[in-house]
Design a protein around this motif. Structure first.
Motif, short mmCIF file in Angstrom:
data_model
loop_
_atom_site.label_atom_id
_atom_site.label_comp_id
_atom_site.label_asym_id
_atom_site.label_seq_id
_atom_site.Cartn_x
_atom_site.Cartn_y
_atom_site.Cartn_z
N THR A 1 -4.70 -10.41 16.18
CA THR A 1 -4.05 -11.70 16.00
C THR A 1 -4.80 -12.53 14.99
OG1 THR A 1 -3.26 -11.67 18.29
CG2 THR A 1 -3.29 -13.80 17.18
N LEU A 2 -4.07 -13.13 14.07
CA LEU A 2 -4.64 -13.98 13.03
C LEU A 2 -4.86 -15.38 13.60
CD1 LEU A 2 -5.41 -14.57 10.07
CD2 LEU A 2 -2.98 -14.96 9.63
N SER A 3 -6.13 -15.81 13.62
CA SER A 3 -6.43 -17.15 14.13
C SER A 3 -5.83 -18.19 13.20
CB SER A 3 -7.95 -17.34 14.23
OG SER A 3 -8.51 -16.45 15.16
N GLY A 4 -5.38 -19.27 13.79
CA GLY A 4 -4.71 -20.32 13.03
C GLY A 4 -3.24 -20.31 13.33
N PRO A 5 -2.46 -19.54 12.57
CA PRO A 5 -1.02 -19.47 12.88
C PRO A 5 -0.74 -18.69 14.15
CG PRO A 5 -1.55 -18.03 11.05
CD PRO A 5 -2.78 -18.84 11.31
N GLY A 6 -1.69 -17.85 14.62
CA GLY A 6 -1.49 -17.12 15.85
C GLY A 6 -0.55 -15.94 15.74
N ARG A 7 -0.29 -15.46 14.54
CA ARG A 7 0.60 -14.31 14.36
C ARG A 7 -0.14 -13.02 14.71
NH1 ARG A 7 5.24 -15.06 11.21
NH2 ARG A 7 5.13 -12.90 10.50
N THR A 8 0.55 -12.11 15.39
CA THR A 8 -0.03 -10.85 15.82
C THR A 8 0.52 -9.72 14.96
OG1 THR A 8 -0.28 -11.62 18.10
CG2 THR A 8 -0.30 -9.25 17.75
N TYR A 9 -0.38 -8.80 14.57
CA TYR A 9 -0.01 -7.69 13.71
C TYR A 9 -0.43 -6.38 14.37
CZ TYR A 9 0.45 -11.30 10.13
OH TYR A 9 0.82 -12.42 9.42
N THR A 10 0.37 -5.36 14.16
CA THR A 10 0.07 -4.02 14.66
C THR A 10 -0.59 -3.21 13.55
OG1 THR A 10 1.96 -4.06 16.16
CG2 THR A 10 1.02 -1.91 15.63
N ILE A 11 -1.71 -2.57 13.88
CA ILE A 11 -2.41 -1.74 12.91
C ILE A 11 -1.75 -0.36 12.92
CG2 ILE A 11 -4.62 -0.70 12.27
CD1 ILE A 11 -6.00 -3.01 13.68
N THR A 12 -1.01 -0.07 11.87
CA THR A 12 -0.23 1.18 11.82
C THR A 12 -1.00 2.35 11.23
OG1 THR A 12 0.67 0.62 9.64
CG2 THR A 12 1.90 -0.15 11.58
N GLY A 13 -2.12 2.09 10.59
CA GLY A 13 -2.86 3.18 9.98
C GLY A 13 -4.24 2.75 9.54
N SER A 14 -5.07 3.74 9.23
CA SER A 14 -6.40 3.49 8.67
C SER A 14 -6.42 3.99 7.23
CB SER A 14 -7.48 4.19 9.48
OG SER A 14 -7.32 5.60 9.45
N VAL A 15 -7.07 3.24 6.37
CA VAL A 15 -7.13 3.57 4.95
C VAL A 15 -8.57 3.52 4.49
CG1 VAL A 15 -4.81 2.72 4.46
CG2 VAL A 15 -6.76 1.16 4.29
N THR B 1 0.81 -1.22 0.00
CA THR B 1 0.00 0.00 0.00
C THR B 1 0.84 1.26 0.00
OG1 THR B 1 -0.13 -0.21 2.42
CG2 THR B 1 -1.95 -1.11 1.13
N SER B 2 2.11 1.19 0.41
CA SER B 2 2.95 2.38 0.43
C SER B 2 3.48 2.77 -0.94
CB SER B 2 4.15 2.16 1.38
OG SER B 2 4.93 1.04 0.94
N ASP B 3 3.29 1.93 -1.94
CA ASP B 3 3.80 2.22 -3.28
C ASP B 3 2.96 3.33 -3.92
OD1 ASP B 3 4.14 1.85 -6.31
OD2 ASP B 3 5.66 0.50 -5.49
N PRO B 4 3.59 4.29 -4.57
CA PRO B 4 2.83 5.37 -5.22
C PRO B 4 1.85 4.89 -6.28
CG PRO B 4 5.17 5.95 -5.07
CD PRO B 4 5.05 4.52 -4.66
N ALA B 5 2.07 3.70 -6.84
CA ALA B 5 1.17 3.20 -7.88
C ALA B 5 -0.23 2.90 -7.32
CB ALA B 5 1.75 1.93 -8.51
N VAL B 6 -0.33 2.78 -6.01
CA VAL B 6 -1.62 2.44 -5.40
C VAL B 6 -2.46 3.68 -5.13
CG1 VAL B 6 -2.68 1.17 -3.47
CG2 VAL B 6 -0.49 0.44 -4.36
N ARG B 7 -1.88 4.88 -5.23
CA ARG B 7 -2.62 6.10 -4.94
C ARG B 7 -3.83 6.23 -5.86
NH1 ARG B 7 0.04 4.91 -1.77
NH2 ARG B 7 1.81 5.89 -0.75
N GLY B 8 -4.94 6.53 -5.27
CA GLY B 8 -6.20 6.61 -6.01
C GLY B 8 -7.03 5.37 -5.82
N LYS B 9 -6.38 4.23 -5.72
CA LYS B 9 -7.09 2.98 -5.43
C LYS B 9 -7.31 2.85 -3.93
CE LYS B 9 -6.34 -2.06 -5.64
NZ LYS B 9 -7.62 -2.44 -6.27
N LEU B 10 -6.34 3.34 -3.16
CA LEU B 10 -6.39 3.24 -1.71
C LEU B 10 -5.65 4.45 -1.15
CD1 LEU B 10 -5.89 0.08 0.42
CD2 LEU B 10 -4.39 2.03 0.85
N GLY B 11 -6.22 5.07 -0.13
CA GLY B 11 -5.61 6.25 0.44
C GLY B 11 -5.47 6.15 1.95
N LEU B 12 -4.41 6.71 2.47
CA LEU B 12 -4.15 6.71 3.91
C LEU B 12 -4.95 7.82 4.57
CD1 LEU B 12 -2.37 5.36 6.13
CD2 LEU B 12 -0.73 7.22 5.74
#
Length: 953
Positions: free
Chosen positions: A185-199, A143-154
């Motif tokens: 946390t993603l159920s199954g593998p149990g990996r935890t992710y931090t939400i760094t932003g809203s889009v 999502t940080s790539d400039p090519a995504v601008r317009g499709k998804l915005g921060l």
């Protein structure tokens, strides 16, 4: 004096008169500006919210040049349209192989050499929230790539970097109760992710998803599933690629054709914006394709809206000009004494319409643009997508302004003609003369009303909507012609009423010239609102009837996903009772089967037992709408007769539904009286006593004969089913039992998922097997997001073998919003018309009010009189509009009835139920709330103090 000089003088007089009578001018300006404002706002909103091709492409691919994807048919050549919306295989191409035989397509190999690209792939997942867990979608896209601008915005925070970070859409954060900085946390593998932003996705604001960098979710999940067999592997969707050309020139049509040869589908910005000629599109060479846009209905709708706006302005502003002409009759008389002829007197009044029309049109256009800008965020949230740019088209707005200007002149036309006919003596003395109402107009109106209704009904029965529209318009015009007579009769209704309402009714009858147009304006607005609301409500009722429910209303169900998960039910029940709005009704359900359980031992289907509730044949048991003679029978049925037959026990279970309770092929559930009360809704002591005594309760009476049912069981065993082999050794054994049953009333035959309730003791006596299946609860409301997430989390902790089934309500948001806006529109017009009439009445009857005060009337009489004058206009217009609005709605439902009946005779099981349901909430709002509110506002803003003046003459 030249024509130009005469009009210049008339405009100058009109401008000064408008400034001198500021109150009356403000009323006229508001009624010209309001419709212009509405049309302007609608035009700007429609143009801005309808994305152009370029804006739609940006929402789909950001700033990339194209989207490449596999068509899902393997390495087989294909042909596509330039917009990639339609594709097919060329003539002579090899047959599309089966799913297991398809060769994978190397999509990146089809990119132009040196192209830069991003991959996008989604996977369904279960993640933790503030309330529990929720099913959502995780998309791997940088999502940080400039090519995504317009499709998804921060919107807030920062883009993710690395494997432990994600961003979330605002809709997901709102429903999950999370924010930037939260962890999930993603159920199954149990990996935890931090939400760094809203889009947000400008083209889909309602999307609920998480976004991570490629390789942050799917690959680690697959690796964890490979290490631990208890982890369910992910099932990602097909991958797509956002591609940028190496030269910046875009992806050309030859590039698209080369990719098609490899089985790759391409949506190219360059091609979509500048498509090739049809001769260069291979798909069009052998496909008979037609893409014609039908704008006739849209044009008709636009013309209708504009015509209604013009009619509203003329009806409301016309009386204001008439009163203004009467208030200025001495001035107009002086024009005559100075040598002015009748044409110049008319010009003065018409100039007033020109001046006020021009100011009102400009004010309306400016206010419409301003309000659209002000309420843009709310409109975008309602439509679910962002505006690309505020699309203001000057020529369209100029046309709207011209319509407002012309309408102002038209509203002043009739008063101008009347003023021109007055003699100079009448104008100077202020005498109005004696005028009789037309006796021909009401007769013409009555004939038009009767003929219009007949034409509309004829159009409904023949299916011709042109007759429906034409007849409805003629009928409404007929009511308009009758309004002066109706208003005249109002004066006779107040004989026994107190002073203020009696004077208000008599004033309305005596001054029909200003009362009748205002009533007509209210009627026209309310008629359109009631017509659309009646039709929409009727269609909703039809959809309610046709809807196949998966649960009974007001209930939810906990169901074990497999027999082995039955031991998780106690914990699941505790979680449900703790988190859901359970009202006290609970019933546990057990499933029943004969022989080996097919849900467990499915390797050998011949080793499974069966349990069948045999349906007798003959009248009352077999549905006559199926089999031989069904079409002939349907041809002679009315819609009501067909509805009654479809609702009968013999036919009600002949059509399938997505049932939440699947206890077996025969829909036999093992339960007690609590199941009757909480789920079936049958609170009958006799039925409860029957279950307690071991007698089954049959909900569908079509399966009973002489008070008994036939239950056929085939007892088999599987080599792995040792318990069942002990109970039923040897070969398969078929048993048939005739059971005495308690037959429930016919209306309970449609109970979703249950055909008969069998007591546990009877199942044991018949040698049948039973096991826990689930629980049903009665709830106060459908579970909210927070409640569902909390329950899902508890189910996951219990083993993830139980799931919650709810009856999803029908989506009515759009219809409810439309009805609300229609009611608000009609309410505003009603208030405006009533306010104008009240203001004109005060201006026109100032001398009468002065006389009334002089003879000793209390000061509050002025307030109450204004309030009742406003109430009379609003209530009369609303009642007439309600009656007029029902006509087109009923006629259109007759058209629907004709089409549904024809479909029913072709397919006898198709419903022909086409009800007409009045929107009582909308009608109640218009007939009770709006008139009373109008009266109270008029009374509140009317001054109670009078300045006594000497009467002229």
């Amino acid at each position: 004096m030249s024509v130009l000089t005469g009009w210049r003088a008339a405009l100058r007089i009109a401008r000064r008169d408008a400034l001198r009578a500021k109150g009356r001018s403000a009323l006229v300006l508001s009624m010209i500006a309001l419709p212009v404002l509405g049309v302007t706002a609608a035009d700007v909103t429609y143009r801005s919210s309808s994305p152009t091709v370029a804006e739609d492409l940006t929402a789909r691919m950001g700033s990339a040049d194209a989207v490449f994807s596999s068509a899902g048919i393997g390495a087989v050549p294909l042909e596509q349209m330039p917009d990639a919306g339609t594709w097919g295989t060329p003539d002579g191409a090899p047959e599309i192989p089966g799913e297991d035989e398809r060769r994978p397509v190397n999509v990146p190999a089809t990119f132009p050499k040196g192209a830069r690209y991003l991959s996008e792939q989604s996977v369904p997942a279960v993640v933790t929230t503030r309330h529990g867990v929720v099913n959502t979608e995780i998309v791997e896209l940088r999502t940080s790539d400039p090519a995504v601008r317009g499709k998804l915005g921060l919107v807030d925070g920062a883009y993710p970097h690395g494997e432990g970070e994600v961003v979330a859409t605002e809709h997901f954060l709102e429903s999950a109760g999370l924010g930037v900085g939260s962890r999930t946390t993603l159920s199954g593998p149990g990996r935890t992710y931090t939400i760094t932003g809203s889009v947000e996705l400008p083209g889909d604001l309602d999307k609920s998803a998480l976004y991570a960098d490629p390789g942050a979710v799917i690959a680690p999940w697959k690796a964890a599933a490979g290490r631990d067999e208890k982890i369910v592997p992910p099932y990602p969707g097909d991958m797509t690629w956002l591609v940028r050309s190496p030269t910046g020139a875009g992806i050309s049509w030859p590039d698209v054709l080369r990719a098609n040869e490899k089985g790759v589908l391409v949506l190219s910005r360059q091609v979509a914006l500048d498509p090739p000629p049809d001769s260069e599109v291979p798909l069009l060479a052998h496909e008979a394709m037609s893409f014609t846009e039908s704008s006739a209905e849209l044009s008709a709708a636009v013309v209708t809206v504009v015509a209604m706006a013009v009619l509203e302005i003329v009806l409301l502003a016309g009386p204001a000009f008439a009163v203004g002409a009467r208030r200025s009759r001495r001035q107009l008389g002086l024009v005559g004494t100075c040598g002015g002829d009748r044409s110049q007197v008319r010009a003065v009044v018409l100039a007033g319409g020109l001046v006020l029309g021009a100011v009102g049109a400009v004010t309306g256009v400016a206010a419409g643009i301003g309000l659209t800008v002000l309420f843009r965020p709310m409109i975008e949230g309602w439509t679910g997508s962002r505006f690309g740019e505020l699309d203001i088209r000057p020529w369209e707005l100029l046309g709207i302004a011209v319509i407002g200007l012309v309408t102002g002149v038209l509203a002043a036309l009739a008063p101008a003609v009347v003023a021109g006919r007055q003699s100079v003596l009448e104008s100077l003395t202020g005498r109005r003369g004696t005028r009789r109402s037309s006796r021909v107009l009401p007769l013409v109106g009555g004939v038009a009303l009767t003929g219009g209704v007949a034409v509309a009904v004829y159009g409904g029965t023949t299916g011709d909507t042109r007759f429906v529209a034409g007849g409805s318009v003629v009928a409404e015009l007929g009511v308009l012609a009758c309004i002066p007579v109706i208003v005249g009769l109002l004066g006779r209704l107040g004989t026994r009423l107190p002073l203020s309402p009696r004077m208000a009714l008599r004033d309305a009858a005596r001054n029909r010239g200003r009362t009748a147009p205002a009533v007509a304006a209210v009627m026209a607005a309310v008629a359109g609102t009631v017509a659309i609301a009646t039709y929409t409500t009727s269609v909703q009722a039809e959809h309610d009837y046709d809807r196949l429910r998966s649960l009974t209303p007001g209930t939810v169900a906990l169901v074990a996903s497999e027999p082995a998960a039955a031991d998780q039910l106690p914990l699941a029940r505790s979680a449900a009772e703790r988190n859901l709005a359970v009202t006290g009704g609970r019933a546990d359900i057990r499933r029943v089967w004969a022989g080996s359980d097919c849900t467990v031992y499915y390797e050998d289907e011949n080793s499974c037992g069966t349990l069948e509730l045999v349906k007798p044949t003959g009248k009352g048991h077999s549905c006559p709408l199926q089999g031989a003679g069904a079409r002939k029978l349907a041809e002679g049925l009315s819609a009501q007769e067909h509805k009654e037959l479809m609702s009968s026990p013999a036919c009600v279970d002949e059509y399938t539904t997505a049932q939440a309770l699947t206890t077996g092929d025969s829909d036999i559930a093992v339960g007690d009286a609590s199941l009757l009360r909480s789920y079936v809704g049958l609170d009958d002591p006799a039925a409860a006593d029957a279950l307690a005594a071991g007698t089954p309760v049959l909900l569908n009476s079509a399966y009973a004969q002489d008070g008994r049912v036939t239950l056929k069981a085939v007892h088999t065993y599987n080599e792995r089913d040792k318990e069942n082999r002990r109970l039923h050794p040897g070969k398969a054994e078929a048993t048939t039992d005739r059971l005495k049953v308690y037959v429930a009333p016919a209306k309970y035959a449609a109970t979703p998922g249950i055909r008969m309730i069998l007591p546990q003791r009877t199942a044991d006596r018949l040698g049948l097997h039973t096991a826990d299946y689930g629980t049903v609860y009665t709830v106060a409301h459908t579970p909210t997001d927070a409640e569902s997430q909390a329950v899902s989390a508890a189910f996951t902790r219990a083993g993830d073998g139980v799931y919650l089934q709810t009856e999803n309500p029908m989506e009515r948001n759009d219809e409810d919003v439309i009805l609300l806006f229609l009611a608000l529109f009609a309410g505003v017009v009603t208030l405006g018309a009533a306010a104008i009439t009240t203001g004109l009445a005060k201006a026109d009857a100032e001398a009468d009010l002065t006389t009334l005060s002089a003879v000793g009337a209390p000061p509050d009489v002025r307030r109450s009189l204004s309030g009742f004058q406003c109430l009379v206009v609003a209530l009369t217009g609303v009642l007439l509009g309600t009656a007029a609005g029902v006509v087109p709605a009923v006629a259109l439902r007759l058209v629907d009835l004709r089409e549904a009946t024809a479909a029913m005779r072709e397919q006898p099981m198709d419903s022909a139920y086409t009800p007409v349901v009045l929107p009582w909430e909308t009608i109640g709002l218009l007939t009770l709330v709006v008139p009373v509110l109008a009266g109270l506002l008029a009374a509140a803003f009317a001054g109670s103090r009078l300045s006594l003046a000497r009467r002229a003459g």
